[in-house]
Design a protein around this motif. Sequence first.
Motif, PDB file in Angstrom:
ATOM      1  N   LEU A 192     -15.234 -71.213 -43.364  1.00 49.16           N
ATOM      2  CA  LEU A 192     -14.805 -69.961 -42.738  1.00 49.16           C
ATOM      3  C   LEU A 192     -13.689 -69.312 -43.544  1.00 49.16           C
ATOM      4  N   ALA A 193     -12.718 -70.120 -43.963  1.00 57.34           N
ATOM      5  CA  ALA A 193     -11.593 -69.583 -44.728  1.00 57.34           C
ATOM      6  C   ALA A 193     -12.066 -69.004 -46.054  1.00 57.34           C
ATOM      7  N   ALA A 194     -13.011 -69.676 -46.700  1.00 60.99           N
ATOM      8  CA  ALA A 194     -13.533 -69.177 -47.968  1.00 60.99           C
ATOM      9  C   ALA A 194     -14.242 -67.842 -47.790  1.00 60.99           C
ATOM     10  N   ALA A 195     -14.801 -67.633 -46.605  1.00 63.60           N
ATOM     11  CA  ALA A 195     -15.484 -66.365 -46.314  1.00 63.60           C
ATOM     12  C   ALA A 195     -14.527 -65.304 -45.790  1.00 63.60           C
ATOM     13  N   GLY A 196     -13.239 -65.653 -45.701  1.00 69.77           N
ATOM     14  CA  GLY A 196     -12.245 -64.700 -45.213  1.00 69.77           C
ATOM     15  C   GLY A 196     -12.166 -64.608 -43.702  1.00 69.77           C
ATOM     16  N   THR A 197     -12.774 -65.550 -43.011  1.00 64.73           N
ATOM     17  CA  THR A 197     -12.766 -65.534 -41.549  1.00 64.73           C
ATOM     18  C   THR A 197     -11.594 -66.345 -41.025  1.00 64.73           C
ATOM     19  N   ARG A 198     -10.714 -65.684 -40.298  1.00 64.48           N
ATOM     20  CA  ARG A 198      -9.568 -66.364 -39.695  1.00 64.48           C
ATOM     21  C   ARG A 198      -9.729 -66.507 -38.179  1.00 64.48           C
ATOM     22  N   LEU A 199     -10.494 -65.565 -37.579  1.00 58.35           N
ATOM     23  CA  LEU A 199     -10.695 -65.558 -36.143  1.00 58.35           C
ATOM     24  C   LEU A 199     -12.165 -65.373 -35.843  1.00 58.35           C
ATOM     25  N   VAL A 200     -12.597 -65.852 -34.677  1.00 64.95           N
ATOM     26  CA  VAL A 200     -13.985 -65.647 -34.265  1.00 64.95           C
ATOM     27  C   VAL A 200     -13.988 -65.070 -32.857  1.00 64.95           C
ATOM     28  N   GLY A 201     -14.946 -64.178 -32.618  1.00 64.28           N
ATOM     29  CA  GLY A 201     -15.029 -63.532 -31.312  1.00 64.28           C
ATOM     30  C   GLY A 201     -16.420 -63.596 -30.747  1.00 64.28           C
ATOM     31  N   SER A 202     -16.497 -63.418 -29.440  1.00 59.78           N
ATOM     32  CA  SER A 202     -17.776 -63.393 -28.739  1.00 59.78           C
ATOM     33  C   SER A 202     -18.075 -61.966 -28.306  1.00 59.78           C
ATOM     34  N   ASP A 203     -19.266 -61.460 -28.645  1.00 56.90           N
ATOM     35  CA  ASP A 203     -19.597 -60.095 -28.246  1.00 56.90           C
ATOM     36  C   ASP A 203     -20.003 -60.011 -26.769  1.00 56.90           C
ATOM     37  N   THR A 204     -20.111 -61.159 -26.110  1.00 59.19           N
ATOM     38  CA  THR A 204     -20.399 -61.134 -24.678  1.00 59.19           C
ATOM     39  C   THR A 204     -19.129 -61.037 -23.833  1.00 59.19           C
ATOM     40  N   SER A 229      -8.645 -60.728 -39.504  1.00 60.04           N
ATOM     41  CA  SER A 229      -7.327 -60.541 -38.902  1.00 60.04           C
ATOM     42  C   SER A 229      -7.483 -60.071 -37.461  1.00 60.04           C
ATOM     43  N   LEU A 230      -6.394 -60.178 -36.720  1.00 57.34           N
ATOM     44  CA  LEU A 230      -6.418 -59.693 -35.346  1.00 57.34           C
ATOM     45  C   LEU A 230      -6.538 -58.177 -35.312  1.00 57.34           C
ATOM     46  N   ALA A 231      -5.932 -57.505 -36.295  1.00 55.05           N
ATOM     47  CA  ALA A 231      -6.017 -56.044 -36.347  1.00 55.05           C
ATOM     48  C   ALA A 231      -7.468 -55.586 -36.476  1.00 55.05           C
ATOM     49  N   ARG A 232      -8.236 -56.276 -37.328  1.00 51.99           N
ATOM     50  CA  ARG A 232      -9.648 -55.913 -37.493  1.00 51.99           C
ATOM     51  C   ARG A 232     -10.435 -56.212 -36.215  1.00 51.99           C
ATOM     52  N   ALA A 233     -10.087 -57.297 -35.550  1.00 51.11           N
ATOM     53  CA  ALA A 233     -10.773 -57.626 -34.307  1.00 51.11           C
ATOM     54  C   ALA A 233     -10.468 -56.588 -33.233  1.00 51.11           C
ATOM     55  N   ARG A 234      -9.219 -56.178 -33.130  1.00 48.81           N
ATOM     56  CA  ARG A 234      -8.853 -55.144 -32.155  1.00 48.81           C
ATOM     57  C   ARG A 234      -9.582 -53.838 -32.445  1.00 48.81           C
ATOM     58  N   ALA A 235      -9.679 -53.497 -33.729  1.00 49.90           N
ATOM     59  CA  ALA A 235     -10.357 -52.260 -34.107  1.00 49.90           C
ATOM     60  C   ALA A 235     -11.829 -52.285 -33.710  1.00 49.90           C
ATOM     61  N   ALA A 236     -12.387 -53.492 -33.648  1.00 48.55           N
ATOM     62  CA  ALA A 236     -13.789 -53.639 -33.247  1.00 48.55           C
ATOM     63  C   ALA A 236     -13.947 -53.750 -31.733  1.00 48.55           C
ATOM     64  N   GLY A 237     -12.840 -53.653 -31.011  1.00 47.55           N
ATOM     65  CA  GLY A 237     -12.905 -53.667 -29.556  1.00 47.55           C
ATOM     66  C   GLY A 237     -12.671 -55.011 -28.900  1.00 47.55           C
ATOM     67  N   TYR A 238     -12.157 -55.976 -29.652  1.00 48.96           N
ATOM     68  CA  TYR A 238     -11.912 -57.299 -29.094  1.00 48.96           C
ATOM     69  C   TYR A 238     -10.445 -57.449 -28.685  1.00 48.96           C
ATOM     70  N   ARG A 239     -10.209 -58.284 -27.696  1.00 52.25           N
ATOM     71  CA  ARG A 239      -8.834 -58.595 -27.306  1.00 52.25           C
ATOM     72  C   ARG A 239      -8.546 -60.062 -27.622  1.00 52.25           C
ATOM     73  N   PRO A 240      -7.278 -60.411 -27.847  1.00 55.45           N
ATOM     74  CA  PRO A 240      -6.946 -61.807 -28.174  1.00 55.45           C
ATOM     75  C   PRO A 240      -7.092 -62.739 -26.980  1.00 55.45           C
ATOM     76  N   CYS A 241      -7.521 -63.940 -27.245  1.00 55.39           N
ATOM     77  CA  CYS A 241      -7.656 -64.968 -26.221  1.00 55.39           C
ATOM     78  C   CYS A 241      -6.297 -65.251 -25.570  1.00 55.39           C
ATOM     79  N   ARG A 242      -6.297 -65.389 -24.253  1.00 54.48           N
ATOM     80  CA  ARG A 242      -5.045 -65.637 -23.544  1.00 54.48           C
ATOM     81  C   ARG A 242      -4.627 -67.105 -23.648  1.00 54.48           C
ATOM     82  N   ASP A 243      -5.509 -67.962 -24.107  1.00 52.00           N
ATOM     83  CA  ASP A 243      -5.151 -69.374 -24.248  1.00 52.00           C
ATOM     84  C   ASP A 243      -4.595 -69.677 -25.630  1.00 52.00           C
ATOM     85  N   CYS A 244      -5.372 -69.363 -26.682  1.00 51.42           N
ATOM     86  CA  CYS A 244      -4.885 -69.701 -28.030  1.00 51.42           C
ATOM     87  C   CYS A 244      -3.976 -68.632 -28.618  1.00 51.42           C
ATOM     88  N   ARG A 245      -3.975 -67.429 -28.032  1.00 52.76           N
ATOM     89  CA  ARG A 245      -3.023 -66.351 -28.391  1.00 52.76           C
ATOM     90  C   ARG A 245      -2.975 -66.119 -29.911  1.00 52.76           C
TER      91      ARG A 245
END
Length: 247
Positions: A192-204, A229-245
């Motif tokens: 994941l890191a080699a692919a530049g992925t730091r966070l993962v999200g669920s579209d459901t 990044s979290l900024a890219r995730a927010r731009a795509a309409g995702y919110r951060p997990c309340r557990d892992c923050r």
Amino acid sequence: MTDPVLAALRDLAEPAPATLADRVVDGWLRVPGPLGEVYAVVGARGVRLLRPAAFAGELDAFLEDYRSRHGRPVRPAPRAPRGLLPALRGRGEGPALDLGDLTPFAREVLAVTARIPAGQIRPYGWVAREAGHPAAVRAVGTVLARNPVPLLVPCHRVVRSDGDVGQYLSGRADKVALLEREGVELAHLEALAAAGTRLVGSDTTGVVCFPTCHHARRITTAHRHGFPSLARARAAGYRPCRDCRPS
């Protein structure tokens, strides 16, 4: 016949003050740990120091170094403190800790680190933010490198922001072994890191997490999306997990 006055005085008195010595003399013990034996030093208020025996070296030298550094005599402890052995086996809340010699910043860093669940990892920057000092990433690294109670405060669960596991006080190999023992799939995280992925999200759910978060592990492949990044995730309409923050 028992003198009633003596009996009353006995009932009012505290037990014989073995604790008096405990306040000025620490106890040491050698106990099994997840990667071999560990040395522990325990004071009246809790565990003060924990070191893998293979890393600490000869017991006599370890104890002499403790005496010189802390200015306290040390003797064999009669028993392990409550919670120590279960904690080293990965169960229970763990024993009381005595971290009074540390700075408030160091204690807060260790308190944050202690909240990282087994089988999950967090970057140094996350610890700095959660400790209230988001710019103090290097200082967090210094605190964790000097962690007096590794395994009880799991600094092995803190890694570099680029996905590399980083170093550990008893060696990188020990850090890898501890994480793999907890079920962390390091090869997957490296990919994941080699692919530049730091966070993962669920579209459901529209929630984004650190990859090792227990919520992230339940996302099926069809609904999993990676973000750098979290900024890219927010731009795509995702919110951060309340557990892992994620940060």
